[in-house]
Design a protein around this motif. Structure first.
Motif, PDB file in Angstrom:
ATOM      1  N   ASP A   7      16.804   7.035  20.067  1.00 14.95           N
ATOM      2  CA  ASP A   7      15.803   6.308  20.834  1.00 14.95           C
ATOM      3  C   ASP A   7      14.872   5.636  19.819  1.00 14.95           C
TER       4      ASP A   7
ATOM      5  N   LEU B 123      11.344   6.428  15.464  1.00 13.45           N
ATOM      6  CA  LEU B 123      12.169   6.878  16.584  1.00 13.45           C
ATOM      7  C   LEU B 123      11.466   7.960  17.377  1.00 13.45           C
ATOM      8  N   ASN B 124      11.938   8.138  18.598  1.00 14.73           N
ATOM      9  CA  ASN B 124      11.441   9.164  19.505  1.00 14.73           C
ATOM     10  C   ASN B 124      12.491  10.265  19.555  1.00 14.73           C
TER      11      ASN B 124
END
Length: 319
Positions: free
Chosen positions: A84, A95-96
């Motif tokens: 993600d 990013l997540n």
């Protein structure tokens, strides 16, 4: 590619009598014990300026100096694991990270990690130490991470982290009705009795500072927002437990399940099945390595924490 490592640590009181290789593994915890043994035997890791055997005991106050060359990275396999990605440019990737994703390969997790996913997404990261990873989140902590895509960017980000210039803010749901926010300034080190855990350690711990404030208060829980000055292992989890407000679902520092008196069945069931620490890295800000402007990123709560807050509000409304 090789990298010169220069680090110094003072042996704390809690490690008196430990073997040199054991103490080194805890103080220089970003390196494997086998690699540290090799450096000890080769004289790259010394005690008060002297070369010693890995099995030799160390005393409190001794100075361990590591001056070594970190050779080319181990060959880790690229794996097609979805990422993600919140932002990406030529220098950094933000990013997540989802719950359940281990950041770096280690014993028991040689595949299926964020590092494996990064190598698939950007194969050029194989030339960087740790594939550009400069900080970590626990396996079951979600949220924002920044990864360097060049050696210059990695150097810049590491320096910013060491100088406490990277801003990291977390959402947490803790057990207990917190009255007000505050600051925890308490050193963290290995737990004296359980070496797999961290703890607030009076002598020999590394400096650790966490700021926290109340976002929303419930009958038996509190939604808090924590800001890190330092980034010690399990820092928020340890500091909140030290304040007697452990995180909901924390399997290591949370203690036994506590259900608020009079809680409804929906809340009871949610708490019983919330099987990870309720912690999410919501905000990240740093100086861009090449643009030199401050960049900031934010992500919403994951579904499990969002639903828990909803159920806590419903339970609160019924009282």
């Amino acid at each position: 590619m090789s990298q010169t490592i220069e680090q110094t640590h003072i042996v704390p009181d809690t490690m008196t009598g430990l073997r040199l290789d054991q103490a080194a593994a805890e103080l220089f915890d970003e390196f494997s014990r086998e690699r540290l043994k090799t450096w000890i035997k080769g004289g790259a890791l010394t005690v008060d300026g002297q070369q010693m055997r890995p099995r030799a005991p160390v005393m409190a106050g001794a100075t361990l100096v590591l001056n070594a060359v970190l050779e080319e990275n181990p060959v880790w396999e690229a794996e097609a694991i979805a990422l993600d990605i919140v932002h990406e440019d030529d220098d950094v990737l933000v990013l997540n990270k989802p719950v359940g994703l281990v950041v770096h390969p280690a014993a028991g997790n040689y595949s299926g990690t964020l590092l494996n996913a990064l190598l698939h997404h950007a194969p050029e990261l194989a030339t960087l130490p740790r594939a550009g990873i400069v900080h970590r989140l626990d396996k079951d902590t979600s949220g924002l991470m920044v990864v360097a895509k060049t050696l210059a960017a990695q150097t810049s980000l590491v320096e910013q982290l060491q100088a406490r210039r990277v801003k990291r803010e977390y959402d947490a749901i803790v057990i207990g009705a917190m009255i007000a926010g505050g600051k925890v300034d308490a050193p963290i080190g290995r737990h004296p009795a359980d070496r797999k855990r961290q703890a607030v350690v009076a002598n020999g711990g590394k400096p650790a500072v966490t700021h926290y404030r109340v976002v929303e208060r419930f009958r038996g829980h509190t939604h808090v927002r924590c800001r890190l000055e330092t980034g010690r292992t399990h820092q928020i989890r340890v500091h909140m437990a030290h304040q007697r407000f452990p995180l909901v679902g924390d399997p290591v520092y949370g203690g036994r399940l506590k259900l608020p008196a009079g809680a409804g069945e929906a809340l009871k069931e949610t708490l019983r099945h919330f099987s990870r620490q309720a912690l999410h890295a919501r905000r990240l800000a740093f100086t861009h390595p090449t643009g030199h402007e401050t960049v900031e990123f934010g992500v919403e709560l994951p579904d499990d924490m969002f639903m828990l807050l909803d159920i806590l509000r419903e339970d609160q409304a019924q009282t």
